[in-house]
Design a protein around this motif. Structure first.
Motif, PDB file in Angstrom:
ATOM      1  N   ILE A  64      25.730   9.077  13.584  1.00  0.00           N
ATOM      2  CA  ILE A  64      25.637   9.214  12.134  1.00  0.00           C
ATOM      3  C   ILE A  64      25.569  10.703  11.837  1.00  0.00           C
ATOM      4  O   ILE A  64      24.812  11.427  12.478  1.00  0.00           O
ATOM      5  N   GLU A  65      26.342  11.153  10.886  1.00  0.00           N
ATOM      6  CA  GLU A  65      26.270  12.556  10.481  1.00  0.00           C
ATOM      7  C   GLU A  65      25.563  12.659   9.140  1.00  0.00           C
ATOM      8  O   GLU A  65      25.715  11.800   8.281  1.00  0.00           O
ATOM      9  N   SER A  66      24.782  13.724   9.017  1.00  0.00           N
ATOM     10  CA  SER A  66      24.105  13.987   7.743  1.00  0.00           C
ATOM     11  C   SER A  66      24.379  15.423   7.335  1.00  0.00           C
ATOM     12  O   SER A  66      24.901  16.217   8.123  1.00  0.00           O
ATOM     13  N   SER A  67      24.019  15.753   6.120  1.00  0.00           N
ATOM     14  CA  SER A  67      24.240  17.115   5.631  1.00  0.00           C
ATOM     15  C   SER A  67      23.149  18.072   6.094  1.00  0.00           C
ATOM     16  O   SER A  67      23.211  19.252   5.802  1.00  0.00           O
ATOM     17  N   VAL A  68      22.148  17.563   6.822  1.00  0.00           N
ATOM     18  CA  VAL A  68      21.092  18.414   7.378  1.00  0.00           C
ATOM     19  C   VAL A  68      21.159  18.315   8.896  1.00  0.00           C
ATOM     20  O   VAL A  68      21.302  17.247   9.453  1.00  0.00           O
ATOM     21  N   SER A  69      21.087  19.446   9.550  1.00  0.00           N
ATOM     22  CA  SER A  69      21.162  19.448  10.999  1.00  0.00           C
ATOM     23  C   SER A  69      19.931  20.109  11.587  1.00  0.00           C
ATOM     24  O   SER A  69      19.156  20.743  10.882  1.00  0.00           O
ATOM     25  N   SER A  70      19.787  19.952  12.896  1.00  0.00           N
ATOM     26  CA  SER A  70      18.686  20.588  13.596  1.00  0.00           C
ATOM     27  C   SER A  70      19.094  20.819  15.035  1.00  0.00           C
ATOM     28  O   SER A  70      19.730  19.968  15.654  1.00  0.00           O
ATOM     29  N   ALA A  71      18.734  21.963  15.566  1.00  0.00           N
ATOM     30  CA  ALA A  71      18.992  22.263  16.968  1.00  0.00           C
ATOM     31  C   ALA A  71      17.845  21.772  17.843  1.00  0.00           C
ATOM     32  O   ALA A  71      17.938  21.804  19.065  1.00  0.00           O
ATOM     33  N   THR A  72      16.756  21.318  17.242  1.00  0.00           N
ATOM     34  CA  THR A  72      15.600  20.843  17.997  1.00  0.00           C
ATOM     35  C   THR A  72      15.910  19.478  18.605  1.00  0.00           C
ATOM     36  O   THR A  72      16.174  18.518  17.873  1.00  0.00           O
ATOM     37  N   PRO A  73      15.899  19.356  19.935  1.00  0.00           N
ATOM     38  CA  PRO A  73      16.152  18.064  20.563  1.00  0.00           C
ATOM     39  C   PRO A  73      15.160  17.006  20.067  1.00  0.00           C
ATOM     40  O   PRO A  73      13.973  17.274  19.953  1.00  0.00           O
ATOM     41  N   GLY A  74      15.679  15.826  19.785  1.00  0.00           N
ATOM     42  CA  GLY A  74      14.814  14.729  19.360  1.00  0.00           C
ATOM     43  C   GLY A  74      14.387  14.770  17.912  1.00  0.00           C
ATOM     44  O   GLY A  74      13.532  13.986  17.499  1.00  0.00           O
ATOM     45  N   SER A  75      14.973  15.645  17.096  1.00  0.00           N
ATOM     46  CA  SER A  75      14.633  15.680  15.673  1.00  0.00           C
ATOM     47  C   SER A  75      14.929  14.317  15.055  1.00  0.00           C
ATOM     48  O   SER A  75      15.881  13.649  15.415  1.00  0.00           O
ATOM     49  N   ILE A  76      14.121  13.943  14.092  1.00  0.00           N
ATOM     50  CA  ILE A  76      14.196  12.617  13.490  1.00  0.00           C
ATOM     51  C   ILE A  76      14.945  12.680  12.164  1.00  0.00           C
ATOM     52  O   ILE A  76      14.692  13.550  11.336  1.00  0.00           O
ATOM     53  N   LEU A  77      15.849  11.719  11.952  1.00  0.00           N
ATOM     54  CA  LEU A  77      16.528  11.535  10.668  1.00  0.00           C
ATOM     55  C   LEU A  77      16.027  10.210  10.117  1.00  0.00           C
ATOM     56  O   LEU A  77      16.098   9.190  10.802  1.00  0.00           O
ATOM     57  N   MET A  78      15.514  10.236   8.894  1.00  0.00           N
ATOM     58  CA  MET A  78      14.915   9.029   8.326  1.00  0.00           C
ATOM     59  C   MET A  78      15.304   8.833   6.873  1.00  0.00           C
ATOM     60  O   MET A  78      15.763   9.758   6.211  1.00  0.00           O
ATOM     61  N   THR A  79      15.117   7.608   6.383  1.00  0.00           N
ATOM     62  CA  THR A  79      15.371   7.295   4.977  1.00  0.00           C
ATOM     63  C   THR A  79      14.188   7.764   4.143  1.00  0.00           C
ATOM     64  O   THR A  79      13.134   8.110   4.675  1.00  0.00           O
ATOM     65  N   LEU A  80      14.360   7.725   2.831  1.00  0.00           N
ATOM     66  CA  LEU A  80      13.243   8.048   1.934  1.00  0.00           C
ATOM     67  C   LEU A  80      12.115   7.035   2.054  1.00  0.00           C
ATOM     68  O   LEU A  80      10.987   7.299   1.654  1.00  0.00           O
ATOM     69  N   PHE A  81      12.428   5.867   2.621  1.00  0.00           N
ATOM     70  CA  PHE A  81      11.425   4.814   2.775  1.00  0.00           C
ATOM     71  C   PHE A  81      10.731   4.868   4.135  1.00  0.00           C
ATOM     72  O   PHE A  81       9.986   3.968   4.491  1.00  0.00           O
ATOM     73  N   GLY A  82      11.003   5.922   4.920  1.00  0.00           N
ATOM     74  CA  GLY A  82      10.313   6.115   6.184  1.00  0.00           C
ATOM     75  C   GLY A  82      10.850   5.307   7.340  1.00  0.00           C
ATOM     76  O   GLY A  82      10.125   5.025   8.290  1.00  0.00           O
TER      77      GLY A  82
END
Length: 180
Positions: A139-157
């Motif tokens: 899944i691609e998002s408009s926010v990225s992170s170089a930190t391994p294991g970064s979490i992508l979540m919905t507004l509902f957690g």
């Protein structure tokens, strides 16, 4: 009752932080990967490439309260990007496992939150930019992170994805957690 997106996001982040862990080498302090606890028994997901590539074989999970617990990396199927770890936690840790989002309900343009950072939690917001097609689970998002294991979540957690080495190599920004 009217709930503002900002209020909902802040509440979801606070709840998610209870399930987030930092994976380090046993006795170490350098972050190898972020992770997220997904079961009450202490199963967590993290970035397999970061853990295996570190050269370490014994890990610890640092919970939000700063306490350290042994974490055992499960054997993976060939090509599995997500690390599955068993964190040896007692019943008094007080965490609530993070729920996984139903991928079938995730939509393009949907608001998402990325929690990352090698030290303190850093948060960015964005939207779902693309859904899996040629790379199942990416899944691609408009926010990225170089930190391994970064979490992508919905507004509902709910967890949508985790940054993995395989996702970074393909240009995506998260891999959908699975129970494998």
């Amino acid at each position: 009752v009217v709930v503002k997106d900002d209020d909902l996001a802040a509440q979801s982040i606070a709840k998610m932080q209870k399930a987030l862990v930092r994976i380090v080498a046993k006795g170490g302090s350098m972050l190898l990967s972020r992770g997220v606890i997904v079961t009450a028994q202490g199963t967590a997901f993290a970035d397999r490439d970061a853990l295996v590539g570190s050269g370490y074989r014994q890990f610890e999970a640092i919970l939000a309260d700063g306490k350290r617990y042994p974490a055992t990396l499960r054997v993976a199927a060939k090509g599995q990007a997500l690390a599955v770890l068993d964190i040896m936690v007692g019943p008094s840790t007080g965490f609530v496992p993070a729920p996984l989002a139903d991928l079938g309900k995730v939509q393009l343009g949907q608001s998402v939150i990325r929690i990352s950072g090698t030290g303190a939690d850093t948060v960015n917001t964005g939207v779902v930019a693309s859904l899996p097609d040629t790379h199942p689970g990416l899944i691609e998002s408009s926010v990225s992170s170089a930190t391994p294991g970064s979490i992508l979540m919905t507004l509902f957690g709910e967890i949508i994805g985790i940054t993995t080495g395989a996702a970074r190599a393909s240009g995506a920004r998260g891999r959908r957690p699975s129970s494998s």
